[in-house]
Design a protein around this motif. Structure first.
Motif, mmCIF file in Angstrom:
data_model
loop_
_atom_site.group_PDB
_atom_site.id
_atom_site.type_symbol
_atom_site.label_atom_id
_atom_site.label_comp_id
_atom_site.label_asym_id
_atom_site.label_seq_id
_atom_site.Cartn_x
_atom_site.Cartn_y
_atom_site.Cartn_z
ATOM 1 N N UNK A 27 -18.944 66.224 13.212
ATOM 2 C CA UNK A 27 -19.674 65.798 12.014
ATOM 3 C C UNK A 27 -20.946 65.058 12.422
ATOM 4 N N UNK A 28 -20.825 64.135 13.381
ATOM 5 C CA UNK A 28 -22.018 63.429 13.867
ATOM 6 C C UNK A 28 -23.064 64.439 14.342
ATOM 7 N N UNK A 29 -22.618 65.441 15.092
ATOM 8 C CA UNK A 29 -23.547 66.435 15.622
ATOM 9 C C UNK A 29 -24.177 67.272 14.512
ATOM 10 N N UNK A 30 -23.390 67.597 13.490
ATOM 11 C CA UNK A 30 -23.889 68.434 12.395
ATOM 12 C C UNK A 30 -24.909 67.704 11.523
ATOM 13 N N UNK A 37 -32.652 64.829 5.815
ATOM 14 C CA UNK A 37 -33.166 65.515 7.009
ATOM 15 C C UNK A 37 -34.067 66.688 6.617
ATOM 16 N N UNK A 38 -33.678 67.413 5.576
ATOM 17 C CA UNK A 38 -34.487 68.552 5.120
ATOM 18 C C UNK A 38 -35.867 68.091 4.646
ATOM 19 N N UNK A 58 -24.027 53.916 0.973
ATOM 20 C CA UNK A 58 -24.884 54.857 1.700
ATOM 21 C C UNK A 58 -25.845 55.552 0.748
ATOM 22 N N UNK A 59 -25.333 56.063 -0.361
ATOM 23 C CA UNK A 59 -26.184 56.790 -1.305
ATOM 24 C C UNK A 59 -27.265 55.876 -1.887
ATOM 25 N N UNK A 81 -23.994 65.613 2.374
ATOM 26 C CA UNK A 81 -25.009 66.309 1.574
ATOM 27 C C UNK A 81 -26.289 65.473 1.455
ATOM 28 N N UNK A 82 -26.130 64.167 1.249
ATOM 29 C CA UNK A 82 -27.293 63.294 1.127
ATOM 30 C C UNK A 82 -28.067 63.243 2.449
ATOM 31 N N UNK A 83 -27.354 63.187 3.566
ATOM 32 C CA UNK A 83 -28.024 63.185 4.872
ATOM 33 C C UNK A 83 -28.729 64.511 5.130
#
Length: 186
Positions: A144-147, A97-98, A66-67, A91-93
């Protein structure tokens, strides 16, 4: 630095790989699935990794996949269903997103996931009572999916092209989106 156009997350049977292929085709970009990346690196199937090496080894390979993909893939990225449970992945996601990235939670109910998944032994976490296992996975993973997601799309009673069209429309609404510049979306 390349970044995915969109990242798809969700449980087994939500259609991540299929929707990724649909979106990639619409936008003229490559699709990538981190489960496939893990199998290439390990030289065996995910089921074999679980049986021969254990879930912790699989999760480490998954986190690395993933990373790596978040840092080098510039198309549509589908993550394995449990990938979001890893803190480094979360954290990477969040960073992706940010920076304006779109993380789509493909939501699905058990009634619609069951025929898609088939609840077979190729999915090691669904062994035993697959329906109960899937329900337990969703109860643990849904928050977690929602967050980690910036967009939620239900795949219940919809074909992948319909789901892809909804995501395409949502992404096109975002300023500077790649899909505004590439492909017609039809």
């Amino acid at each position: 630095m390349p970044a995915p156009v969109v990242v798809l997350v969700g449980p087994p049977g939500s259609g991540k790989s299929t929707v990724a292929a649909q979106l990639a085709s619409r936008w003229g970009v490559p699709a990538r699935d981190t489960d496939a990346d893990v199998e290439v690196v390990a030289g065996k199937s995910i089921g074999e990794i679980f049986v021969e090496d254990g879930e912790p080894h699989f999760r480490a390979l998954e986190r690395d996949a993933v990373l790596r993909a978040l840092g080098e893939h510039d198309g549509v990225l589908a993550l394995g269903g449990g990938a979001v449970l890893d803190e480094a992945t979360q954290e990477a996601l969040a960073g992706y997103a940010a920076g304006g990235g779109v993380v789509v939670f493909l939501d699905v109910s058990l009634a619609h996931a069951a025929p898609r998944v088939g609840f077979n032994t190729a999915r090691p976490l669904l062994l035993g009572n697959p329906r109960a296992q899937w329900q337990a996975l969703m109860e643990a993973r849904r928050p977690v999916y929602e967050r980690v997601s910036t967009l939620r799309v239900s795949t219940d009673a919809r074909v992948p092209a319909q789901v892809a069209a909804e995501i395409d429309e949502a992404v096109r609404q975002r300023p500077g989106s790649v899909s505004q510049d590439e492909g017609s979306g039809s």
